[in-house]
Design a protein around this motif. Structure first.
Motif, mmCIF file in Angstrom:
data_model
loop_
_atom_site.group_PDB
_atom_site.id
_atom_site.type_symbol
_atom_site.label_atom_id
_atom_site.label_comp_id
_atom_site.label_asym_id
_atom_site.label_seq_id
_atom_site.Cartn_x
_atom_site.Cartn_y
_atom_site.Cartn_z
ATOM 1 N N THR A 117 -15.953 3.381 -1.882
ATOM 2 C CA THR A 117 -15.183 2.008 -1.426
ATOM 3 C C THR A 117 -13.757 2.594 -1.087
ATOM 4 O O THR A 117 -12.750 2.035 -1.614
ATOM 5 N N ARG A 173 1.022 -1.221 -0.177
ATOM 6 C CA ARG A 173 0.082 -0.194 -0.083
ATOM 7 C C ARG A 173 0.600 1.175 0.005
ATOM 8 O O ARG A 173 0.585 2.259 -0.674
ATOM 9 N N ASN A 219 -12.180 -5.442 -3.991
ATOM 10 C CA ASN A 219 -11.929 -4.486 -2.970
ATOM 11 C C ASN A 219 -10.301 -4.729 -2.323
ATOM 12 O O ASN A 219 -9.931 -5.728 -2.764
ATOM 13 N N SER A 220 -9.963 -3.610 -1.671
ATOM 14 C CA SER A 220 -8.709 -3.965 -1.065
ATOM 15 C C SER A 220 -8.624 -4.848 -0.074
ATOM 16 O O SER A 220 -7.432 -5.363 0.260
ATOM 17 N N GLU A 221 -9.498 -5.436 0.417
ATOM 18 C CA GLU A 221 -9.640 -6.444 1.591
ATOM 19 C C GLU A 221 -9.593 -7.937 0.748
ATOM 20 O O GLU A 221 -9.343 -8.806 1.750
ATOM 21 N N HIS A 261 -7.205 0.871 -5.781
ATOM 22 C CA HIS A 261 -7.962 1.503 -4.381
ATOM 23 C C HIS A 261 -6.835 2.619 -4.268
ATOM 24 O O HIS A 261 -7.624 3.782 -3.707
ATOM 25 N N THR A 262 -5.637 2.498 -3.972
ATOM 26 C CA THR A 262 -4.888 3.504 -3.469
ATOM 27 C C THR A 262 -4.658 4.834 -4.344
ATOM 28 O O THR A 262 -4.827 5.923 -3.918
ATOM 29 N N PRO A 321 -10.563 2.227 0.824
ATOM 30 C CA PRO A 321 -9.827 1.128 1.545
ATOM 31 C C PRO A 321 -10.009 1.163 2.766
ATOM 32 O O PRO A 321 -9.723 2.375 3.463
ATOM 33 N N GLN A 334 -7.946 0.603 5.374
ATOM 34 C CA GLN A 334 -6.578 0.740 5.965
ATOM 35 C C GLN A 334 -6.244 2.326 5.641
ATOM 36 O O GLN A 334 -5.440 3.023 6.079
ATOM 37 N N GLU A 335 -7.141 3.072 4.839
ATOM 38 C CA GLU A 335 -7.135 4.384 4.611
ATOM 39 C C GLU A 335 -8.249 5.293 4.933
ATOM 40 O O GLU A 335 -8.108 6.626 4.923
ATOM 41 N N ARG A 383 -19.767 0.213 2.435
ATOM 42 C CA ARG A 383 -18.745 0.772 1.846
ATOM 43 C C ARG A 383 -18.667 2.125 2.596
ATOM 44 O O ARG A 383 -19.465 2.770 2.744
#
Length: 541
Positions: free
Chosen positions: A275, A15, A394-396, A258-259, A277, A279-280, A513
């Motif tokens: 959506t 990431r 999605n990022s997961e 996503h990033t 992420p 973590q963000e 989301r």
């Protein structure tokens, strides 16, 4: 083995790398906020306003970023209600979330009723016009549903309209639908279909393929530019009865990484994204002038476990499927990969707010020793090797799949994990191609729809063969004829128990989301799910 620590180290490093690259691509200093449609400099360098100063004109253009979709404008190619489709087309009716729960609202239809003589549904339509100037008629509405229900057309809406039998055009603005049996949920089904122009589909020089790239719609906007998987642009339709409350034109940037999508939002290239992420989320919250919020849960993330797809698969044994569940620590996955934002799933594909969710059923719990015993009872004490496919919607998704593979390894199941492209994944999802014994999915089950909409995946006649249980099929048929919601919910709960007892899936978390936007651009955005953004109802500053 510290499964979650290994995964965290791997994906945090990735990431950080992607974020640096994305910021370099978009630039750290945006000359203008594109989504505002205004080239004025920032307020910090402008003179103070006075009461005599003229009021700034409201913005009329919005640029926003979407993390997926954008691959077609033909609504028969996916069973969803995306932003761009809602802008271009009309539904007969549509769903909204009110203070007392979800409700149906008229759209193309002004009203509807059930005929007590035969339980058919009659819809009264308003005047509407296609963007090519032709009049929209009741026959277009009937054709749309009939087309989706015909297996030869391979519409991904087929399970959504699987009770359709026939339609009758009473006049240009009135249509009657007959279902195979009385269907208490038919009006809800009509909110899922975007009405299509029969004259385009039946034109040999155009047809569905032309509709996928140069669509003719009757919605509030006309698509002026479509680049597959990249961008879609629209302007207000002069012929739409619906109109809009401020957005005259829009641009949707499809930013699947996503990033990169978050970076585009951070630099002001877009003023709304979906959506975010997980973590963000905290980083986005800390951005100046930004608001971020999650939708209500829209589905359950996890895995189909094949038991009915083909012969000779270890997961055909219910003991193996239960072992998969017992071997997986879903609470740890939820807290680590999903950052504790989402609740662990309750051993079923329907989220808590859905009519038919069974509160007395929960997950299997985390018990690796019990899982190993079940593997032994199934005659597989040493485990086996398996292929294991996941998407990356999605990022997961990939970190979760990696974690689950690690847990299964501890009971002897060695996984060959592969991340497949979306088209390949959808082919497996809809039964057009074989899928691996454990296969990533999200069961859409928003509070807008009954559990029965999710249950269509598990009917014996579903092409994907996720389940095969005559008792389940009969319960489903019984639920359709029950017009009292509370009584219908009790029938649904019987099927929840069947799915749980047969361990048809590995249900991990109930997902939603996070959407982020700039209130200075969109001052009164209302969080919702499918579509997440209703352009013609959105007011700009």
């Amino acid at each position: 083995m510290d499964i979650m620590k290994d995964i965290a180290n791997k994906y945090v490093d990735r990431r950080s790398f992607l974020r640096a690259g994305a910021l370099g691509t978009f630039g750290l200093a945006a000359a203008a906020v594109i989504g505002c449609g205004d080239d004025d400099s920032s307020s910090s360098s402008s003179p103070a306003s006075s009461s005599s100063a003229p009021q700034a004109a409201k913005a009329t253009h919005l640029t926003f970023g979407k993390g997926s979709l954008g691959e077609t404008m033909n609504p028969n190619l996916a069973s969803r209600r995306s932003v761009e489709w809602a802008a271009c087309y009309e539904n007969v009716c549509t769903t909204y979330q009110g203070p007392d729960g979800p409700y149906l609202k008229p759209y193309l239809a002004t009203s509807w009723e059930v005929d007590p003589k035969d339980s058919s549904w009659v819809f009264n339509l308003r005047d509407s016009e296609w963007s090519d100037g032709k009049k929209l008629t009741a026959d277009d509405v009937g054709f749309t549903i009939q087309y989706a229900a015909n297996p030869e057309n391979k519409s991904r809406l087929i399970s959504r309209v699987n009770t359709f039998e026939s339609y009758e055009v009473i006049d240009d603005k009135t249509i009657r639908f007959r279902t195979k049996k009385p269907d208490a949920t038919w009006a809800n089904r009509m909110s899922l279909a975007f009405i299509q122009p029969r004259h385009i589909y039946e034109d040999a020089t155009k047809g569905p393929n032309e509709q996928a790239v140069r669509p003719v719609g009757s919605g509030p906007y006309i698509i002026t530019n479509y680049v597959k998987d990249a961008l879609i642009e629209g302007v207000e339709s002069p012929s739409s009865w619906k109109g809009n409350v401020g957005i005259k034109s829009w641009k949707m940037n499809v930013i699947k990484e996503h990033t990169t999508r978050v970076a585009a939002f951070e630099t002001g290239d877009v003023d709304w994204i979906d959506t975010v992420p997980l973590q963000e989320v905290e980083r986005v919250k800390a951005m100046a002038g930004v608001q971020i919020q999650s939708s209500t849960p829209y589905g359950t993330a996890g895995y189909h476990l094949s038991g009915w797809q083909s012969e000779g698969i270890p997961t055909n044994d219910v003991r193996v499927r239960k072992a998969y569940n017992l071997a997986t620590d879903i609470d740890t996955i939820g807290n680590s990969i999903y950052s504790g934002f989402f609740a662990s799933a309750k051993g079923q594909p329907t989220v808590t707010d859905v009519l038919g969710h069974e509160p007395n059923i929960s997950d299997y719990g985390y018990d690796p020793d019990a899982a190993r015993q079940l593997m032994k009872d199934a005659g597989m004490p040493n485990g086996f090797k398996q292929k294991y496919d996941t998407h990356s919607l999605n990022s997961e998704a990939v970190p979760m799949a990696t974690a689950v593979a690690g847990y299964l390894d501890e009971i002897g199941v060695k996984s060959e994990l592969a991340t497949i492209d979306i088209s390949t994944w959808r082919d497996g999802l809809y039964g057009r191609a074989p899928r691996t014994p454990i296969f990533a999915n999200t069961w859409h089950s928003t509070s807008m729809f009954d559990a029965g909409f999710c249950f269509t995946w598990y009917l014996s006649d579903n092409a994907a063969k996720y389940y095969g249980n005559p008792e389940f099929d009969q319960n489903y048929a019984d639920s359709l004829t029950e017009f009292d919601p509370a009584a219908r919910a009790e029938v649904y709960k019987k099927n929840v128990k069947l799915l749980h007892d047969d361990a048809v899936g590995l249900f991990v978390v109930d997902t939603s989301r996070f959407m982020a936007w700039r209130p200075e651009i969109i001052p009164s955005y209302e969080i919702r799910e499918d579509p997440q953004l209703i352009l013609h109802e959105t007011v700009l500053a």
